[in-house]
Design an enzyme around this catalytic site. Structure first.
Site, PDB file in Angstrom:
ATOM      1  N   ARG A  52      12.741  15.692  -5.329  1.00 52.46           N
ATOM      2  CA  ARG A  52      12.965  15.881  -3.892  1.00 52.46           C
ATOM      3  C   ARG A  52      14.434  15.767  -3.498  1.00 52.46           C
ATOM      4  NH1 ARG A  52       9.852  13.054   0.320  1.00 52.46           N
ATOM      5  NH2 ARG A  52       9.806  15.060   1.360  1.00 52.46           N
ATOM      6  N   CYS A  85      -1.093  14.532  -4.026  1.00 52.74           N
ATOM      7  CA  CYS A  85      -2.103  13.477  -4.133  1.00 52.74           C
ATOM      8  C   CYS A  85      -1.553  12.158  -3.583  1.00 52.74           C
ATOM      9  CB  CYS A  85      -2.524  13.311  -5.585  1.00 52.74           C
ATOM     10  SG  CYS A  85      -1.191  12.708  -6.645  1.00 52.74           S
ATOM     11  N   ALA A  99       1.532  10.923  -5.271  1.00 52.62           N
ATOM     12  CA  ALA A  99       2.724  11.644  -4.810  1.00 52.62           C
ATOM     13  C   ALA A  99       3.207  11.088  -3.477  1.00 52.62           C
ATOM     14  CB  ALA A  99       2.423  13.138  -4.676  1.00 52.62           C
ATOM     15  N   HIS A 157       0.876   7.644   1.529  1.00 59.19           N
ATOM     16  CA  HIS A 157       1.850   7.112   2.493  1.00 59.19           C
ATOM     17  C   HIS A 157       1.315   5.820   3.105  1.00 59.19           C
ATOM     18  CE1 HIS A 157       2.770  11.652   3.288  1.00 59.19           C
ATOM     19  NE2 HIS A 157       3.455  11.220   2.246  1.00 59.19           N
TER      20      HIS A 157
END
Length: 488
Positions: A98, A64, A67, A197
């Site tokens: 990550r 999403c 994220a 982003h």
């Protein structure tokens, strides 16, 4: 398998997958699937539909907007504290998953693997969480005085109840003088993490780029570069940095793996921005080009062939001194990578791979597999855009199945039909295929291995692929098609 036979099989697989859908969903998904090859002008890389809402009811593998902002762009900035504003679940799920490596003392001057959350409950949903957020910011500054700023990462409920996080951040910044950035990245926004982003980049543009305090006394050199979009997964950015410095360049910033706030702020002093993950950081790279006149270029450090190509392209931006040194670096490492290929290629030659990843990997890792004699027969993006697919065309080695926002059903059926020797995808697919009896590599965080960037790391990549496929464990299980033969 010849190219015509493979392409025919790929098209047949698409047709069979689509037959399972109701007519409307079939029509929709057909636009996201296709085949392409290195030859020809128009293929699926030019026509695949992407960056659209997932068909309701199917099991998408996408992340999403939250994220994309917290988990990808902002989270790895190590000396800032990133607080998740909302219920605890999103903060916990996005914490350290990550493997963004960093140097520092956790809890003192670095905070990447810590979980900061306003921990919403029912009362906060009903009456709002502005006051709770303000109190949390004050506690953070009291308990962690060496933090160099705070970002507020907004979860879904915040957008629904209307908490004014921008106002809270503005007041806190005015009272303390510390950088405080509110990022409205609620998970329901957009169709995938890609919008997160973009929102994160916009906040860096609006709040970090105007901060000139760290640029005033900065002494530039003609060889200053910034690494943009490398999140230092398993140490990737460190491997990249070593090679660039060996070329004679000075890396003044790396975003955002193992990055500090200061590195973000001084990036406009770079002579060239080196963009690793185009999808997540092209926005800020374009902004720096327009606002500060800094050129940018994509590079690919997966596998020796692509690494060498990228080094020469980077060196072409600089003078003969850098170009000559670059050739020495290439010559130095070529002997080593040739030895790696000689060792592992005989065990991997001709093995078929299917990829399904995010960011740049669906195209950038193809060359690394080809260096080992392997063939990529399927690839796709979880949250790619049209320009990602067009960039993929030049990396294809043969007829390749292209799939956008593929769901679990589609991936399983494609794998059963094309029978790859290795599936390389994300953690959500990992156990599906391993339980099917197939070798698998997790290509989002390298399955606790890495780094994979650069010449040295290619040896790790080759060893991991060999271990994944040639492990004795596969003698104790069988792929679905082998079981069908037995039962026939």
């Amino acid at each position: 398998m010849g190219p015509e036979t493979l392409e025919s099989l790929q098209k047949q697989a698409i047709a069979e997958v689509l037959e399972a859908y109701p007519e409307k969903a079939k029509k929709n998904r057909a636009k996201h699937l296709g085949t392409d090859n290195p030859e020809g002008v128009k293929g699926s890389c030019d026509t695949t539909r992407s960056n659209k809402q997932t068909v309701p009811g199917v099991m998408s593998q996408r992340g999403c907007a939250y994220a994309g902002s917290k988990g990808v762009v902002w989270g790895p900035i190590k000396d800032m504290i990133h607080i998740s504003h909302g219920p605890i679940g999103c903060g916990q799920y996005s914490r350290g998953g990550r493997r963004n490596y960093y140097i520092g003392t956790t809890g003192i001057d670095t905070f990447v693997t810590m979980n900061f959350s306003t921990d919403f409950n029912e009362k906060d949903i009903v009456f709002g969480g502005d006051k709770k957020l303000k109190k949390a910011l004050e506690e953070i500054d009291e308990l962690f005085p060496l933090n160099n700023g705070i970002s507020i990462q907004s979860e879904c409920p915040i957008g629904l109840i209307g908490d004014d996080i921008q106002a809270v951040a503005k007041v806190h910044k005015k009272e303390t003088g510390h950088q405080t950035v509110a990022v409205s990245c609620e998970g329901f926004r957009g169709v995938s993490q890609s919008l997160g982003h973009h929102i994160a980049n916009d906040m860096i543009r609006d709040h970090v780029m105007p901060d000139t305090s760290h640029r005033k006394d900065f002494e530039s050199t003609p060889y200053d570069v910034a690494i943009i979009g490398d999140y230092n997964i398993g140490g990737d950015a460190w491997s990249t940095r070593l090679i660039l410095e060996e070329m004679g360049l000075r890396v003044i910033a790396q975003w955002s793996g193992d990055a500090t706030y200061k590195e973000l702020a001084i990036a406009p002093k770079a002579k060239l921005n080196l963009l690793h993950c185009y999808r997540s950081m092209n926005y800020i790279s374009r902004h720096m080009e327009q606002e500060f006149g800094i050129p940018w270029m994509e590079y690919n450090f997966f596998g020796p062939t692509k690494t060498t190509e990228s080094l020469r392209k980077i060196a072409s931006f600089f003078d003969e001194k850098i170009q000559e040194q670059t050739e020495k670096v290439i010559a130095k490492y070529t002997a080593m990578t040739d030895a790696v290929i000689a060792k592992f290629r005989p065990m991997l030659e001709g093995k078929k791979v299917m990829l399904y990843v995010g960011g740049l990997r669906p195209r950038h890792v193809i060359g690394a597999y080809e260096d080992l004699g392997m063939e990529v027969i399927g690839t796709g993006y979880e949250f790619g855009h049209g320009d990602d697919y067009k960039r993929t065309k030049e990396d294809l080695g043969r007829s390749t199945l292209i799939y956008d926002d593929a769901n679990e059903y589609e991936l399983e059926e494609f794998v059963k039909k094309l029978r790859p020797d290795l599936v390389a995808a994300g953690v959500k697919e990992k156990y599906v295929f391993q339980k099917m009896g197939l070798p698998f590599r997790q290509m989002h965080s390298w399955d606790y291995s890495g780094p994979y960037h650069g010449y040295d790391a290619f040896a790790i990549f080759a060893k991991d692929m060999d271990l994944a496929m040639n492990s004795p464990v596969w003698n104790h299980t069988k792929a679905p098609w082998d079981k069908e033969v037995e039962g026939a």
